[in-house]
Design a protein around this motif. Structure first.
Motif, PDB file in Angstrom:
ATOM      1  N   TYR A   1     -70.819 -39.812 -26.024  1.00  0.00           N
ATOM      2  CA  TYR A   1     -71.192 -38.403 -26.082  1.00  0.00           C
ATOM      3  C   TYR A   1     -72.455 -38.132 -25.260  1.00  0.00           C
ATOM      4  CZ  TYR A   1     -72.218 -33.787 -27.956  1.00  0.00           C
ATOM      5  OH  TYR A   1     -72.483 -32.450 -28.086  1.00  0.00           O
ATOM      6  N   ARG A   2     -73.417 -39.029 -25.343  1.00  0.00           N
ATOM      7  CA  ARG A   2     -74.652 -38.899 -24.562  1.00  0.00           C
ATOM      8  C   ARG A   2     -74.340 -38.952 -23.062  1.00  0.00           C
ATOM      9  NH1 ARG A   2     -77.215 -43.479 -25.479  1.00  0.00           N
ATOM     10  NH2 ARG A   2     -77.326 -43.015 -27.691  1.00  0.00           N
ATOM     11  N   ASP A   3     -73.473 -39.888 -22.679  1.00  0.00           N
ATOM     12  CA  ASP A   3     -73.080 -39.980 -21.271  1.00  0.00           C
ATOM     13  C   ASP A   3     -72.364 -38.706 -20.811  1.00  0.00           C
ATOM     14  OD1 ASP A   3     -74.162 -42.507 -21.198  1.00  0.00           O
ATOM     15  OD2 ASP A   3     -72.233 -43.543 -21.348  1.00  0.00           O
ATOM     16  N   TRP A   4     -71.523 -38.155 -21.661  1.00  0.00           N
ATOM     17  CA  TRP A   4     -70.800 -36.933 -21.342  1.00  0.00           C
ATOM     18  C   TRP A   4     -71.774 -35.770 -21.147  1.00  0.00           C
ATOM     19  CZ3 TRP A   4     -70.279 -32.337 -24.174  1.00  0.00           C
ATOM     20  CH2 TRP A   4     -69.352 -31.434 -23.662  1.00  0.00           C
ATOM     21  N   GLN A   5     -72.773 -35.675 -22.029  1.00  0.00           N
ATOM     22  CA  GLN A   5     -73.770 -34.605 -21.902  1.00  0.00           C
ATOM     23  C   GLN A   5     -74.547 -34.733 -20.585  1.00  0.00           C
ATOM     24  OE1 GLN A   5     -75.923 -35.158 -25.614  1.00  0.00           O
ATOM     25  NE2 GLN A   5     -75.208 -33.145 -26.334  1.00  0.00           N
ATOM     26  N   GLN A   6     -74.922 -35.947 -20.231  1.00  0.00           N
ATOM     27  CA  GLN A   6     -75.636 -36.159 -18.976  1.00  0.00           C
ATOM     28  C   GLN A   6     -74.755 -35.778 -17.786  1.00  0.00           C
ATOM     29  OE1 GLN A   6     -76.866 -40.249 -19.207  1.00  0.00           O
ATOM     30  NE2 GLN A   6     -78.727 -39.778 -20.357  1.00  0.00           N
ATOM     31  N   ALA A   7     -73.482 -36.127 -17.857  1.00  0.00           N
ATOM     32  CA  ALA A   7     -72.560 -35.770 -16.773  1.00  0.00           C
ATOM     33  C   ALA A   7     -72.427 -34.254 -16.664  1.00  0.00           C
ATOM     34  CB  ALA A   7     -71.192 -36.412 -17.013  1.00  0.00           C
ATOM     35  N   GLN A   8     -72.438 -33.559 -17.782  1.00  0.00           N
ATOM     36  CA  GLN A   8     -72.367 -32.098 -17.765  1.00  0.00           C
ATOM     37  C   GLN A   8     -73.598 -31.500 -17.076  1.00  0.00           C
ATOM     38  OE1 GLN A   8     -69.881 -29.967 -18.857  1.00  0.00           O
ATOM     39  NE2 GLN A   8     -68.706 -31.850 -18.961  1.00  0.00           N
ATOM     40  N   LEU A   9     -74.773 -32.048 -17.366  1.00  0.00           N
ATOM     41  CA  LEU A   9     -76.000 -31.566 -16.720  1.00  0.00           C
ATOM     42  C   LEU A   9     -75.967 -31.806 -15.214  1.00  0.00           C
ATOM     43  CD1 LEU A   9     -78.723 -32.668 -19.292  1.00  0.00           C
ATOM     44  CD2 LEU A   9     -77.920 -30.347 -18.824  1.00  0.00           C
ATOM     45  N   VAL A  10     -75.501 -32.971 -14.828  1.00  0.00           N
ATOM     46  CA  VAL A  10     -75.404 -33.294 -13.402  1.00  0.00           C
ATOM     47  C   VAL A  10     -74.425 -32.341 -12.724  1.00  0.00           C
ATOM     48  CG1 VAL A  10     -74.609 -35.052 -11.768  1.00  0.00           C
ATOM     49  CG2 VAL A  10     -76.103 -35.701 -13.647  1.00  0.00           C
ATOM     50  N   GLU A  11     -73.311 -32.078 -13.383  1.00  0.00           N
ATOM     51  CA  GLU A  11     -72.313 -31.173 -12.815  1.00  0.00           C
ATOM     52  C   GLU A  11     -72.891 -29.762 -12.642  1.00  0.00           C
ATOM     53  OE1 GLU A  11     -67.813 -29.441 -13.526  1.00  0.00           O
ATOM     54  OE2 GLU A  11     -68.748 -30.630 -15.098  1.00  0.00           O
TER      55      GLU A  11
END
Length: 95
Positions: free
Chosen positions: A27-37
């Motif tokens: 979930y943490r990795d997904w949130q970081q990917a969302q911010l990068v996107e």
């Protein structure tokens, strides 16, 4: 039989803890990917705006005689026949 149940409970609890940890990491990795996107989307939007601005400028330079004239006058200092060009020079500072 009682020991067997306790061992099964400990194993189930350990598996649950490992699963929750894995979920949290994912979930943490997904949130970081969302911010990068979101950052990339903002950059794409800025680049598209710049592209549109440059396309408009190219069209103006191709088709608008007033824009062409302004550019030539500014860059090359051209004047029309009968016009007088003045150059303002700052006086040198006395030392």
């Amino acid at each position: 039989m009682r020991i067997f149940r306790v061992i099964l409970f400990i194993i189930a609890l350990a598996l649950l803890i490992v699963s929750v940890r894995q979920f949290q990491n994912g979930y943490r990795d997904w949130q970081q990917a969302q911010l990068v996107e979101k950052g990339y989307q903002a950059e794409i939007q800025e680049l598209e705006n710049e592209r549109d601005r440059l396309k408009q400028r190219v069209e103006m330079l191709k088709n608008d005689t007033l824009t062409k004239e302004r550019l030539v006058r500014k860059r090359f200092g051209y004047v029309k026949p009968g016009e007088v060009k003045f150059k303002v020079v700052k006086p040198a500072r006395p030392e």
